[in-house]
Design a protein around this motif. Structure first.
Motif, PDB file in Angstrom:
ATOM      1  N   PHE A 184       0.834  -1.421  -0.088  1.00 56.25           N
ATOM      2  CA  PHE A 184       0.028   0.077   0.029  1.00 56.25           C
ATOM      3  C   PHE A 184       0.603   1.189  -0.162  1.00 56.25           C
ATOM      4  CE2 PHE A 184      -1.690   3.438   2.569  1.00 56.25           C
ATOM      5  CZ  PHE A 184      -2.934   3.798   1.839  1.00 56.25           C
ATOM      6  N   ALA A 185       1.940   1.169   0.921  1.00 54.54           N
ATOM      7  CA  ALA A 185       2.548   2.506   1.115  1.00 54.54           C
ATOM      8  C   ALA A 185       3.392   2.928  -0.224  1.00 54.54           C
ATOM      9  CB  ALA A 185       3.693   2.346   2.201  1.00 54.54           C
ATOM     10  N   ARG A 186       3.901   1.677  -0.993  1.00 52.19           N
ATOM     11  CA  ARG A 186       4.666   1.894  -2.192  1.00 52.19           C
ATOM     12  C   ARG A 186       3.656   2.117  -3.347  1.00 52.19           C
ATOM     13  NH1 ARG A 186       9.744   1.103  -1.496  1.00 52.19           N
ATOM     14  NH2 ARG A 186      10.648  -0.168   0.336  1.00 52.19           N
ATOM     15  N   SER A 187       2.658   1.723  -3.453  1.00 48.85           N
ATOM     16  CA  SER A 187       1.821   1.879  -4.428  1.00 48.85           C
ATOM     17  C   SER A 187       0.786   2.997  -4.608  1.00 48.85           C
ATOM     18  CB  SER A 187       0.758   0.413  -4.638  1.00 48.85           C
ATOM     19  OG  SER A 187       1.487  -0.556  -4.761  1.00 48.85           O
ATOM     20  N   MET A 188       0.345   3.364  -3.480  1.00 48.32           N
ATOM     21  CA  MET A 188      -0.574   4.447  -3.345  1.00 48.32           C
ATOM     22  C   MET A 188       0.062   5.863  -3.080  1.00 48.32           C
ATOM     23  SD  MET A 188      -3.317   2.797  -3.866  1.00 48.32           S
ATOM     24  CE  MET A 188      -4.730   3.563  -3.327  1.00 48.32           C
ATOM     25  N   GLY A 189       1.100   5.814  -2.792  1.00 51.40           N
ATOM     26  CA  GLY A 189       1.903   7.362  -2.314  1.00 51.40           C
ATOM     27  C   GLY A 189       1.635   8.085  -3.602  1.00 51.40           C
ATOM     28  N   PRO A 190       2.330   7.836  -4.549  1.00 49.54           N
ATOM     29  CA  PRO A 190       2.178   8.979  -5.576  1.00 49.54           C
ATOM     30  C   PRO A 190       0.897   9.432  -6.005  1.00 49.54           C
ATOM     31  CG  PRO A 190       3.194   6.984  -6.386  1.00 49.54           C
ATOM     32  CD  PRO A 190       2.747   6.560  -5.244  1.00 49.54           C
ATOM     33  N   MET A 191      -0.287   9.057  -5.777  1.00 47.32           N
ATOM     34  CA  MET A 191      -1.614   9.297  -6.266  1.00 47.32           C
ATOM     35  C   MET A 191      -2.091  10.271  -5.198  1.00 47.32           C
ATOM     36  SD  MET A 191      -4.297   6.249  -5.826  1.00 47.32           S
ATOM     37  CE  MET A 191      -5.711   7.274  -6.007  1.00 47.32           C
ATOM     38  N   GLN A 192      -1.600  10.297  -3.937  1.00 51.24           N
ATOM     39  CA  GLN A 192      -1.611  11.235  -2.860  1.00 51.24           C
ATOM     40  C   GLN A 192      -1.020  12.448  -2.577  1.00 51.24           C
ATOM     41  OE1 GLN A 192      -4.350  10.470  -1.139  1.00 51.24           O
ATOM     42  NE2 GLN A 192      -4.948   8.479  -1.981  1.00 51.24           N
ATOM     43  N   VAL A 193      -0.214  12.694  -3.550  1.00 53.60           N
ATOM     44  CA  VAL A 193       0.778  13.996  -3.588  1.00 53.60           C
ATOM     45  C   VAL A 193       0.021  15.048  -3.439  1.00 53.60           C
ATOM     46  CG1 VAL A 193       2.711  15.054  -4.567  1.00 53.60           C
ATOM     47  CG2 VAL A 193       2.917  12.716  -4.168  1.00 53.60           C
ATOM     48  N   SER A 194      -0.732  15.019  -4.742  1.00 52.77           N
ATOM     49  CA  SER A 194      -1.683  16.528  -4.793  1.00 52.77           C
ATOM     50  C   SER A 194      -2.508  16.697  -3.710  1.00 52.77           C
ATOM     51  CB  SER A 194      -2.408  16.358  -6.271  1.00 52.77           C
ATOM     52  OG  SER A 194      -3.331  15.104  -6.240  1.00 52.77           O
ATOM     53  N   SER A 195      -3.164  15.697  -3.224  1.00 56.87           N
ATOM     54  CA  SER A 195      -4.076  15.652  -1.814  1.00 56.87           C
ATOM     55  C   SER A 195      -3.529  16.362  -0.800  1.00 56.87           C
ATOM     56  CB  SER A 195      -4.944  14.511  -1.773  1.00 56.87           C
ATOM     57  OG  SER A 195      -5.687  14.249  -2.895  1.00 56.87           O
ATOM     58  N   ALA A 196      -2.377  15.814  -0.574  1.00 54.57           N
ATOM     59  CA  ALA A 196      -1.459  15.969   0.341  1.00 54.57           C
ATOM     60  C   ALA A 196      -0.823  17.343   0.311  1.00 54.57           C
ATOM     61  CB  ALA A 196      -0.139  15.140   0.687  1.00 54.57           C
ATOM     62  N   ARG A 197      -0.463  17.935  -0.594  1.00 54.51           N
ATOM     63  CA  ARG A 197      -0.083  19.401  -0.805  1.00 54.51           C
ATOM     64  C   ARG A 197      -1.380  20.304  -0.637  1.00 54.51           C
ATOM     65  NH1 ARG A 197       1.998  18.777  -5.873  1.00 54.51           N
ATOM     66  NH2 ARG A 197       4.081  18.157  -5.156  1.00 54.51           N
ATOM     67  N   ALA A 198      -2.371  19.939  -1.182  1.00 54.08           N
ATOM     68  CA  ALA A 198      -3.575  20.671  -0.895  1.00 54.08           C
ATOM     69  C   ALA A 198      -3.946  20.775   0.420  1.00 54.08           C
ATOM     70  CB  ALA A 198      -4.765  20.102  -1.615  1.00 54.08           C
ATOM     71  N   LEU A 199      -3.833  19.845   1.367  1.00 54.17           N
ATOM     72  CA  LEU A 199      -4.332  19.631   2.811  1.00 54.17           C
ATOM     73  C   LEU A 199      -3.315  20.659   3.500  1.00 54.17           C
ATOM     74  CD1 LEU A 199      -5.981  18.802   4.923  1.00 54.17           C
ATOM     75  CD2 LEU A 199      -4.524  16.892   5.255  1.00 54.17           C
ATOM     76  N   ALA A 200      -1.866  20.444   3.054  1.00 55.49           N
ATOM     77  CA  ALA A 200      -0.778  21.370   3.736  1.00 55.49           C
ATOM     78  C   ALA A 200      -1.191  22.796   3.502  1.00 55.49           C
ATOM     79  CB  ALA A 200       0.361  20.963   3.411  1.00 55.49           C
ATOM     80  N   HIS A 201      -1.600  23.287   2.485  1.00 55.84           N
ATOM     81  CA  HIS A 201      -2.058  24.311   2.138  1.00 55.84           C
ATOM     82  C   HIS A 201      -3.139  24.897   2.774  1.00 55.84           C
ATOM     83  CE1 HIS A 201      -2.089  28.229  -0.118  1.00 55.84           C
ATOM     84  NE2 HIS A 201      -3.414  28.142  -0.644  1.00 55.84           N
ATOM     85  N   ILE A 202      -4.153  24.179   3.080  1.00 53.51           N
ATOM     86  CA  ILE A 202      -5.487  24.519   3.815  1.00 53.51           C
ATOM     87  C   ILE A 202      -4.991  24.665   5.347  1.00 53.51           C
ATOM     88  CG2 ILE A 202      -7.701  23.415   4.746  1.00 53.51           C
ATOM     89  CD1 ILE A 202      -7.839  22.026   1.934  1.00 53.51           C
ATOM     90  N   LEU A 203      -4.215  23.946   5.892  1.00 59.05           N
ATOM     91  CA  LEU A 203      -3.610  24.179   7.176  1.00 59.05           C
ATOM     92  C   LEU A 203      -2.719  25.388   7.253  1.00 59.05           C
ATOM     93  CD1 LEU A 203      -2.765  20.478   7.895  1.00 59.05           C
ATOM     94  CD2 LEU A 203      -4.766  21.736   8.723  1.00 59.05           C
ATOM     95  N   ASN A 204      -2.403  26.064   6.169  1.00 60.86           N
ATOM     96  CA  ASN A 204      -1.584  27.111   6.162  1.00 60.86           C
ATOM     97  C   ASN A 204      -0.088  26.856   6.913  1.00 60.86           C
ATOM     98  OD1 ASN A 204      -1.046  29.887   5.931  1.00 60.86           O
ATOM     99  ND2 ASN A 204      -1.610  30.527   8.177  1.00 60.86           N
ATOM    100  N   ALA A 205       0.278  25.588   6.388  1.00 61.42           N
ATOM    101  CA  ALA A 205       1.752  25.052   6.862  1.00 61.42           C
ATOM    102  C   ALA A 205       2.769  26.164   6.241  1.00 61.42           C
ATOM    103  CB  ALA A 205       2.068  23.848   5.968  1.00 61.42           C
ATOM    104  N   GLU A 206       2.491  26.955   5.009  1.00 61.09           N
ATOM    105  CA  GLU A 206       3.476  27.961   4.809  1.00 61.09           C
ATOM    106  C   GLU A 206       3.696  29.096   5.726  1.00 61.09           C
ATOM    107  OE1 GLU A 206      -0.330  28.690   2.192  1.00 61.09           O
ATOM    108  OE2 GLU A 206       0.855  27.019   3.038  1.00 61.09           O
ATOM    109  N   ALA A 207       2.858  29.290   6.648  1.00 64.00           N
ATOM    110  CA  ALA A 207       3.101  30.338   7.717  1.00 64.00           C
ATOM    111  C   ALA A 207       4.358  30.054   8.645  1.00 64.00           C
ATOM    112  CB  ALA A 207       1.825  30.496   8.609  1.00 64.00           C
ATOM    113  N   GLY A 208       4.741  28.854   8.473  1.00 66.96           N
ATOM    114  CA  GLY A 208       5.960  28.426   9.440  1.00 66.96           C
ATOM    115  C   GLY A 208       6.006  28.263  10.676  1.00 66.96           C
ATOM    116  N   LYS A 209       4.576  28.199  11.311  1.00 68.90           N
ATOM    117  CA  LYS A 209       4.901  28.236  12.667  1.00 68.90           C
ATOM    118  C   LYS A 209       5.414  26.872  13.141  1.00 68.90           C
ATOM    119  CE  LYS A 209       0.232  30.801  13.212  1.00 68.90           C
ATOM    120  NZ  LYS A 209      -1.165  30.431  13.648  1.00 68.90           N
ATOM    121  N   LYS A 210       5.721  26.881  14.402  1.00 68.79           N
ATOM    122  CA  LYS A 210       6.496  25.616  14.906  1.00 68.79           C
ATOM    123  C   LYS A 210       5.381  24.637  15.481  1.00 68.79           C
ATOM    124  CE  LYS A 210      10.131  24.546  18.491  1.00 68.79           C
ATOM    125  NZ  LYS A 210      11.185  23.989  17.438  1.00 68.79           N
TER     126      LYS A 210
END
Length: 233
Positions: A145-171
């Protein structure tokens, strides 16, 4: 006067469903043979595909004609082309390629568990080799699962990190439970240089997540928490 336009019964859905295993097998074969990438690179005839994919011309022709019939390819003047969907999701050169997912979604263990579903329903339990089934400790199915399903989740993971405002750089200290391929925590770490990720999963699965973190350049902030969520009291 009553309308005469009522749709008549048709067995189309019955036949499509009973034969749907053929689509699964054909798509998995095409992915294993790298048919879509080969066509995308210009090997668009039967002869060229057979040579590129190390297969017989007869077999390639039958497979590609079937893929054209069901909508994965188009064919004109003996040349095959990718559809927009196939080019985006099945050509391995595409950043959105989800072809590796076939290794997990169409693996024999999963397909075999559906072969005698009536018996499973009568018994009230799945026909699996162990009592725990797929959640037995350190089951290698989750490495797949980890080897096969990772690539298709990259865009979703990137979008979620943006929704969480990760780029604000808080600790941040982020706990990724049942991390699997680790892409969700990894994307948070990529967008937030002050985030520490604590990934929990079985050891063999975490090996894959750490590999992905290393490839993404965030391994120093990616920490392992071995053990399964199923083992937590």
């Amino acid at each position: 006067m009553a309308s005469q336009s009522k749709t008549q019964p048709t067995p189309e859905l019955v036949f499509d469903t009973l034969n749907s295993y053929q689509r699964t097998a054909a798509l998995k074969a095409a992915i294993d043979l790298d048919i879509f990438t080969a066509i995308g690179e210009g090997a668009d005839t039967v002869a060229a595909l057979a040579k590129r994919c190390k297969a017989t011309e007869r077999g390639v022709r039958i497979l590609c004609d079937f893929l054209a019939v069901v909508g994965f390819l188009t064919k004109r003047d003996q040349h095959y082309s990718l559809t927009e969907d196939s080019a985006l999701f099945l050509d391995r050169r595409s950043p959105a390629c989800m072809a590796p997912a076939a290794n997990f979604l169409a693996q024999p263990q999963t397909i075999d568990s559906f072969k005698d579903l009536a018996t499973v329903i009568r018994a009230g339990r799945p026909n699996l080799p162990t009592a725990e089934g797929s959640v037995s400790p350190e089951n290698p199915i989750w490495v797949n699962f980890a080897r096969s399903m990772g690539p298709m989740q990259v865009s979703s993971a990137r979008a979620l990190a943006h929704i969480l405002n990760a780029e604000a750089g808080k600790k941040w200290k982020v706990l990724d439970i049942a991390a699997g391929h680790g892409m969700f925590g990894i994307e948070v770490a990529k967008q937030n240089p002050n985030a520490e990720i604590f990934a929990q999963d079985w050891n063999m699965v975490l090996d894959v997540a750490v590999e992905n973190a290393r490839a993404a350049g965030v391994e120093a902030r990616y920490h392992r928490l071995p053990g399964s969520v199923f083992e937590i009291d």
